[in-house]
Scaffold this active site. Sequence first.
Site, mmCIF file in Angstrom:
data_model
loop_
_atom_site.group_PDB
_atom_site.id
_atom_site.type_symbol
_atom_site.label_atom_id
_atom_site.label_comp_id
_atom_site.label_asym_id
_atom_site.label_seq_id
_atom_site.Cartn_x
_atom_site.Cartn_y
_atom_site.Cartn_z
ATOM 1 C CG ASP A 47 -5.473 -6.532 -3.299
ATOM 2 O OD1 ASP A 47 -5.003 -7.665 -3.509
ATOM 3 O OD2 ASP A 47 -5.635 -6.058 -2.162
ATOM 4 C CG ASP A 58 -15.490 -4.344 -2.588
ATOM 5 O OD1 ASP A 58 -14.291 -4.697 -2.582
ATOM 6 O OD2 ASP A 58 -16.411 -5.062 -2.166
ATOM 7 N NE ARG A 78 -2.569 -1.443 3.549
ATOM 8 C CZ ARG A 78 -2.874 -2.678 3.964
ATOM 9 N NH1 ARG A 78 -3.605 -3.468 3.198
ATOM 10 N NH2 ARG A 78 -2.454 -3.136 5.129
ATOM 11 C CB CYS A 81 -4.013 -13.180 -2.326
ATOM 12 S SG CYS A 81 -5.790 -13.389 -2.558
ATOM 13 C CG PHE A 117 -11.328 -6.798 -6.809
ATOM 14 C CD1 PHE A 117 -12.445 -7.615 -6.885
ATOM 15 C CD2 PHE A 117 -10.528 -6.657 -7.939
ATOM 16 C CE1 PHE A 117 -12.758 -8.296 -8.057
ATOM 17 C CE2 PHE A 117 -10.834 -7.327 -9.113
ATOM 18 C CZ PHE A 117 -11.947 -8.149 -9.177
#
Length: 397
Positions: free
Chosen positions: A301, A249, A211, A341, A227
């Site tokens: 992300d 989102d 970040r 991820c 996201f």
Amino acid sequence: MNVTVVLKVGREKSLLRRHPWVFEGAIDKVIGKARTGTTVDIVDNAGKWLAKGAYSPESQIRVRTWTFDQSEAIDDAFFKRRISKALQTKAQWFEHANTNAWRLVAAESDGLPGVTIDKYDDVIVMQLLSAGPEKHKAKIVNALKGLFPEHVIHERSDVAVRTKEGLEPVVNTHTGTLPDKVIIEENAIKIEVDLLAGHKTGFYLDQRENRKIAGQYCANKRVLNCFSYTGTFSLYALKGDAKEIVNVDVSQSALETSKRNHLFNFSEAQLRAVSHVKADVFELLREYRDSGKRFDVIVMDPPKFVENKRHLDRAARGYKDINRLACELLNEGGMLITFSCSGLVSQDLFNKIVADAALDASTELGYLRKLEQDGDHIVASSFPEGAYLKGLVCVKR
């Protein structure tokens, strides 16, 4: 009576390299009655002792090793030693000065397979993902009480992966009174964390350094944060003097938290640069492309797209799709900061996915730097699977 797991011929090699997993297909036989979470001795086919581990009869990972020391008992002292060692490592090598929230125990990489423990100011949140930790839960709680006597100790073992171990979801506060939310600080930024229902143990601690890096590319830029969850990349972008930020989102509650996070940190005048859009990212990216919208920086992300190897191809297509759309929405010279991820997506595969996305968008990207999980999410040399988060900072050329 001790339970012994005997491996097939030649299947001891990974344990000799101290990898902590024994898969079902590596086992020749089990001597004795092994129940869920039972501590077992693991031996090679000739009977040579290799390790002690926790047995899980319903998981493909049939044993997760606790120790490679035959004399080491899996008792209260064991868990206190392991957690203390993790604490000492993080205290010595991880920079705490700019945050009050960090990962204390990173499961296999900190010598406690299936155990995740995070610290949010004066609240400890633990997540037990497999049969062994569940069986020894009281020992883990006692160790935490001794090390953090003034802290709330809360359990968020409410993740779907527990079903693979035959375990029910558990949410429970073991000591103290849990606040619904806690405000943490990260690089002088205040962030609200929902300890009851937030993702993971409440928050994405692993993206802390990323970040900060992303914020450094945002001065006077139009930023699209996809996201966006609770808006933390946006907070850093605004701190980095972004000209405009759009947070997207599908969760309205996450967007409301994001709005509060922005209010904690910025003036009304600064917040005029920030907007929040409730939408499916895949659909909205297509709408933006078709309407001619363009951005200087796009942060991508997404949540984990793949839980097992059967879904890997489908996940790769999903990653490729969103990165292709991002390439099409970027201004020339613009920056794509993109992540996966999903542990099953290797760095090489992720690089290829992003390269193919750029090719399909009829453009070329230059990779400026690779990103990974922050240093408190340590990766053991014997357990490369611990390096699950990978990211790329790319420039459109």
